[in-house]
Design a protein around this motif. Sequence first.
Motif, PDB file in Angstrom:
ATOM      1  N   ALA A  32      11.481   2.539 -10.677  1.00 37.26           N
ATOM      2  CA  ALA A  32      11.988   3.480  -9.679  1.00 37.26           C
ATOM      3  C   ALA A  32      13.440   3.834  -9.988  1.00 37.26           C
ATOM      4  N   ALA A  33      14.192   2.896 -10.574  1.00 40.23           N
ATOM      5  CA  ALA A  33      15.598   3.140 -10.912  1.00 40.23           C
ATOM      6  C   ALA A  33      16.011   2.226 -12.055  1.00 40.23           C
ATOM      7  N   VAL A  34      16.998   2.693 -12.816  1.00 45.54           N
ATOM      8  CA  VAL A  34      17.624   1.890 -13.865  1.00 45.54           C
ATOM      9  C   VAL A  34      19.078   1.711 -13.442  1.00 45.54           C
ATOM     10  N   VAL A  35      19.447   0.489 -13.069  1.00 45.28           N
ATOM     11  CA  VAL A  35      20.785   0.210 -12.545  1.00 45.28           C
ATOM     12  C   VAL A  35      21.619  -0.416 -13.647  1.00 45.28           C
ATOM     13  N   MET A  36      22.850   0.079 -13.798  1.00 43.98           N
ATOM     14  CA  MET A  36      23.762  -0.492 -14.793  1.00 43.98           C
ATOM     15  C   MET A  36      25.202  -0.286 -14.351  1.00 43.98           C
ATOM     16  N   GLY A  37      26.048  -1.142 -14.820  1.00 47.90           N
ATOM     17  CA  GLY A  37      27.468  -1.028 -14.531  1.00 47.90           C
ATOM     18  C   GLY A  37      28.167  -0.238 -15.614  1.00 47.90           C
ATOM     19  N   THR A  38      29.399   0.112 -15.329  1.00 43.43           N
ATOM     20  CA  THR A  38      30.236   0.793 -16.306  1.00 43.43           C
ATOM     21  C   THR A  38      31.647   0.247 -16.176  1.00 43.43           C
ATOM     22  N   ARG A  39      32.422   0.417 -17.212  1.00 43.17           N
ATOM     23  CA  ARG A  39      33.795  -0.098 -17.190  1.00 43.17           C
ATOM     24  C   ARG A  39      34.733   0.788 -16.384  1.00 43.17           C
TER      25      ARG A  39
END
Length: 180
Positions: A130-137
């Motif tokens: 349903a979603a691809v969650v990721m962080g960023t700098r």
Amino acid sequence: MEVLNEEEEYNWRDVQLPSLIPVVPAPELERETGERRRGRDILIAIDHGPNSKHAFDWALIHLCRLADTIHLVHAVSSVQNDVVYEMTQALMEKLAVEAYQVVMVKSVARIVEGDAGKVICKEAERLRPAAVVMGTRGRGIVQSVLQGSVSEYCFHHCKAAPVVIVPGKAAGDESLIQWK
């Protein structure tokens, strides 16, 4: 003109997580079957950094529901490196326990080999989450363009809905989850 096909094979290792979820019996009522009972798949790209943990916490608080399954994915240069595997396994076990304690969701973990952006998109194609969650700098646009960004690549190439979590300046290394 020839179409370029990016169907590269990639290696992975599944991570054995502790079994925290009790076996749920089959639904007794007919109305409890189907999508509502099944839950969603949510892919969370993780690494050993604080921004990844921030994105994980955000997903647990704002996105996950009781019947969902979170898929933890960590991209490495080689899945044969036992030191990297053991460190990543410990991290994924800790996150799986936290996910179960906070929102009681099932966790599945996989270490994939290759360029982070490409293998995250391939995992998203395989799982259809349903979603691809990721962080960023939280770097500026010029730095992202010059140095490259995994989240930027996934935002443009992922077929599932990418959710890129930018940490606030005051967030620091603190967890979003408040234990009482």
